[in-house]
Every structure is written in C-alpha cells, then in structure tokens.
Design a protein around this motif. Sequence first.
Motif, PDB file in Angstrom:
ATOM      1  N   ILE A 167       0.822  -1.060   0.072  1.00  0.00           N
ATOM      2  CA  ILE A 167      -0.162   0.006  -0.140  1.00  0.00           C
ATOM      3  C   ILE A 167       1.011   1.310  -0.081  1.00  0.00           C
ATOM      4  O   ILE A 167       0.339   2.188  -0.624  1.00  0.00           O
ATOM      5  N   ILE A 168       2.076   1.303   0.761  1.00  0.00           N
ATOM      6  CA  ILE A 168       2.874   2.426   0.752  1.00  0.00           C
ATOM      7  C   ILE A 168       3.245   3.171  -0.539  1.00  0.00           C
ATOM      8  O   ILE A 168       3.057   4.189  -0.812  1.00  0.00           O
ATOM      9  N   PRO A 169       3.731   2.247  -1.547  1.00  0.00           N
ATOM     10  CA  PRO A 169       3.988   2.893  -3.015  1.00  0.00           C
ATOM     11  C   PRO A 169       2.875   3.653  -3.589  1.00  0.00           C
ATOM     12  O   PRO A 169       2.907   4.523  -4.448  1.00  0.00           O
ATOM     13  N   MET A 170       1.734   2.893  -3.416  1.00  0.00           N
ATOM     14  CA  MET A 170       0.424   3.573  -3.697  1.00  0.00           C
ATOM     15  C   MET A 170       0.009   4.855  -3.059  1.00  0.00           C
ATOM     16  O   MET A 170      -0.497   5.613  -3.667  1.00  0.00           O
ATOM     17  N   GLU A 171       0.264   4.890  -1.873  1.00  0.00           N
ATOM     18  CA  GLU A 171       0.078   6.134  -1.088  1.00  0.00           C
ATOM     19  C   GLU A 171       1.043   7.278  -1.460  1.00  0.00           C
ATOM     20  O   GLU A 171       0.561   8.237  -1.438  1.00  0.00           O
ATOM     21  N   ASP A 172       2.002   6.871  -1.717  1.00  0.00           N
ATOM     22  CA  ASP A 172       2.955   7.809  -2.410  1.00  0.00           C
ATOM     23  C   ASP A 172       3.026   8.373  -3.779  1.00  0.00           C
ATOM     24  O   ASP A 172       3.766   9.211  -3.957  1.00  0.00           O
ATOM     25  N   ASN A 173       2.141   7.650  -4.472  1.00  0.00           N
ATOM     26  CA  ASN A 173       1.979   7.842  -5.957  1.00  0.00           C
ATOM     27  C   ASN A 173       0.602   8.839  -6.278  1.00  0.00           C
ATOM     28  O   ASN A 173      -0.270   8.375  -6.076  1.00  0.00           O
ATOM     29  N   PRO A 174       0.999   9.746  -6.976  1.00  0.00           N
ATOM     30  CA  PRO A 174      -0.214  10.914  -7.047  1.00  0.00           C
ATOM     31  C   PRO A 174      -1.132  10.387  -8.049  1.00  0.00           C
ATOM     32  O   PRO A 174      -2.258  10.726  -8.502  1.00  0.00           O
ATOM     33  N   LEU A 175      -0.897   9.089  -8.815  1.00  0.00           N
ATOM     34  CA  LEU A 175      -2.020   8.501  -9.654  1.00  0.00           C
ATOM     35  C   LEU A 175      -2.967   8.076  -8.821  1.00  0.00           C
ATOM     36  O   LEU A 175      -4.267   8.069  -9.511  1.00  0.00           O
ATOM     37  N   PHE A 176      -3.023   7.802  -7.884  1.00  0.00           N
ATOM     38  CA  PHE A 176      -3.974   7.197  -6.962  1.00  0.00           C
ATOM     39  C   PHE A 176      -4.425   8.072  -5.770  1.00  0.00           C
ATOM     40  O   PHE A 176      -3.869   9.093  -5.492  1.00  0.00           O
ATOM     41  N   ASN A 177      -5.662   7.760  -5.515  1.00  0.00           N
ATOM     42  CA  ASN A 177      -6.758   8.826  -4.388  1.00  0.00           C
ATOM     43  C   ASN A 177      -6.203   8.258  -3.174  1.00  0.00           C
ATOM     44  O   ASN A 177      -7.103   7.755  -2.399  1.00  0.00           O
ATOM     45  N   ALA A 178      -5.052   8.369  -2.649  1.00  0.00           N
ATOM     46  CA  ALA A 178      -4.591   7.679  -1.335  1.00  0.00           C
ATOM     47  C   ALA A 178      -3.376   8.650  -1.139  1.00  0.00           C
ATOM     48  O   ALA A 178      -2.307   8.573  -1.752  1.00  0.00           O
ATOM     49  N   GLY A 179      -3.112   9.082   0.261  1.00  0.00           N
ATOM     50  CA  GLY A 179      -1.853   9.864   0.444  1.00  0.00           C
ATOM     51  C   GLY A 179      -1.554  11.031  -0.555  1.00  0.00           C
ATOM     52  O   GLY A 179      -2.433  11.959  -0.738  1.00  0.00           O
ATOM     53  N   ARG A 180      -0.558  10.997  -1.027  1.00  0.00           N
ATOM     54  CA  ARG A 180      -0.138  11.963  -2.196  1.00  0.00           C
ATOM     55  C   ARG A 180      -0.890  11.960  -3.133  1.00  0.00           C
ATOM     56  O   ARG A 180      -1.198  10.627  -3.832  1.00  0.00           O
ATOM     57  N   GLY A 181      -1.627  12.902  -3.700  1.00  0.00           N
ATOM     58  CA  GLY A 181      -2.578  12.762  -4.755  1.00  0.00           C
ATOM     59  C   GLY A 181      -4.159  12.441  -4.375  1.00  0.00           C
ATOM     60  O   GLY A 181      -5.163  12.175  -5.265  1.00  0.00           O
TER      61      GLY A 181
END
Length: 376
Positions: free
Chosen positions: A87-101
């Motif tokens: 999950i952490i790489p997806m939270e850090d990736n602005p492509l997804f609606n979680a964390g950054r983005g």
Amino acid sequence: MKNAFLTIVAASLAMLAPATAFADDHTEVEKPKWSLAIHGGAGTILPENITPEQRVAYEAALQKALDAGSEVLKNGGSAMEAVQAAIIPMEDNPLFNAGRGAVFTWEGENELDASIMDGRDRSAGAVTGVKTVKNPILLADKVRTESPHVFLMGEGAEQFAGEQGFEVTPPEWFATKRRRESLERMKARALSALDVDLKFGTVGAVALDQEGNLAAGTSTGGMTGKRWGRIGDAPVIGAGTYADNRSCAVSATGWGEFFIRVGVAQEICTRLRLGPTLSELFERPEGERGFISNPTSLVDPQVVASTAQSTADAVMAEVKELGGDGGIILVTPEGHTIYSFNTAGMYRGRANSDGLNEVAIFGGEGEAAASNTPDH
C-alpha cells in the motif's frame, strides 16, 4: 454448528487422500504458499479514456506495489507486513486517491482515511480525517498495536501519530494540480463527485503469508468535494476492510455509502465462513453456479475458488441493486486471489508462490475476466 458436518466430511476426505509430502529423503516437501492481491480503484475505466502513456504509468505503479508486497512474502514476512509494503507505494504515488494525490474536500483540504486488519486474531486499526500523516496505513497499524482502540479520527488521530513518532507532513505533499482542478470543476458546474471522478482511486491489498495467516488493508482520500466530515467505507472495519483466517481477507473500493450499508467486506467473509450445508448444496439446481454433485469435490481447490468468486459476485450484485458501484479484492486461506467488480474496470494486480504475476486495468483482462459485470 451449521457447517460442522461439511467440515467433518472435508477433513475425513482429506485424511483418505494420498499424502503429497513426506519428511524423508525420497519425497520433496511441498513449499509454503503465499498470495497477494492489490487494487488502485474501480470505476468508469475504459481504454478510450486512457492514453497509452497513462496506461503504462498505471501498470508500472501497480507492478511496483505488487513487487513490494511479494518481496515481503517471498522472504517469509507476515501478511500484515506485506499489506503495508504494497500500500505504501500507492499512497506515495499521485496517480491514486490515497496519501499524495488524494482528492480535495469542499473546503480545499486533503483528508486521509485508512484501515488494516489481522486475520490471526481479528485485531484492527483505523484512522479517518488525518491531514499530516504521509502514510495513513502505517498509522492505522499503530492504532491496532499501540492503542486500546480500533478507530481514531481527526485531531485525536494526529495527536496519537505525534506520540508514536510520526513526522508532520505539510499539506503541499498531498496536494496535486489534477485533484484541485477536479474540485474547481465540481464547484463551478454544480456537479457531483461522480461527475468529476470517473473512478474511485482508493488503494488496498490482501495477503496470505507462508504461515497461513491473512491480512487486509485499505487507504483513501475519499470523494472529491466531500463535506461535513464525511467518512466512506475505507476506514470502516467490516465495510471496506476485513480479515479472518477462518474465511478470507477483503479490501474494497467504490461508492462508500453503499459499501457501508451492505457491510461488504465482512459480509463476504461471513458468508464464506458459514457456507451452505451439504443438504443445501445438493438441493441446488444442476446448472447453478457452485453446485456440488460429489462430496469429494469439497476438497477440490477449484470448488473453493468458485465458491469464493460466486460469493463475492453475489455481494457486489447487492451493492449494484442498491445503486452503488465499485469492486473488491479477496484472498482465501487456500491462497486463491479473487477480483469482483461491477464497474467497467478496476486497477488491480495479483501474485503468488506458484509464479502468477499479473496487473490489469480494464474489464476482461487477466485470469479474472469472468468476474466483471460492467454497468457502464
């Protein structure tokens, strides 16, 4: 007691089956099994709406998350560790609606939700409305392990984060131009969140580790323009996330209000845990999905997989009947990874110890094509 007879029959048949591994020098011992599935949102995801460059970027992002979780499981790590690693790489990736983005609230802020659950003891942790935590999934796990509570919100959750040593992440880390434009377009045209967001970008992961334990986790920024402290299903244990070693682990993505009303994640796991009795199985029409004509098939892996798929599809059909859409990922104690979504597509991926490794976006892709029943 409803399913006790079925369990006894399955166990008896398993005892009669030939042994597959022996602890001697002549027979190879079966390797420990692990499985992982991830998602990055579901919705109106069609080939014509995505450029080739965007597709490559999403597939690469999904593969990165899948690789991170798989590496943990390959090396004997726990399902809980693998879920967080994925999950952490997806939270850090602005492509997804979680964390950054993450999407913006009506007031122009990014509010983050996450939850995680351990199938061994059904311990769980969740946070909602946090604004300064880079990786909310890590904070959710700290709630599980370092507090007497399950669910923390807003300022209290951030106070707890500070006490646990989390650094304060500034608002500009989470904000992206694309998400701000979605909010501005929504306000200017008096649109709904569904009009400006063609997909639900919630991220999640489910895992089975080599010890046979299950885990699930989910993280999201919610819905564009959400107001009044709105909370969706992602941080709600039983709606967006659930794990129980006795049945399955589930992470959901979609229109949260409907997933909460159905209790999607726990509903699927509970149906699989209780299951039908033998008499109910024999009473099913011959052509009905999941019909068992021979008790020995109770130990057939394909029957287990088919039952998990049909159960997930049935619950997602209820969501659709109420007017909601989205999807789920699921892993069983036997290691079967299942997708079920009632939308045109879902960003997803899965891998296991048998060499399976796939990422997919649109309906009809990958080995799970049959589970997709698009509405639009």
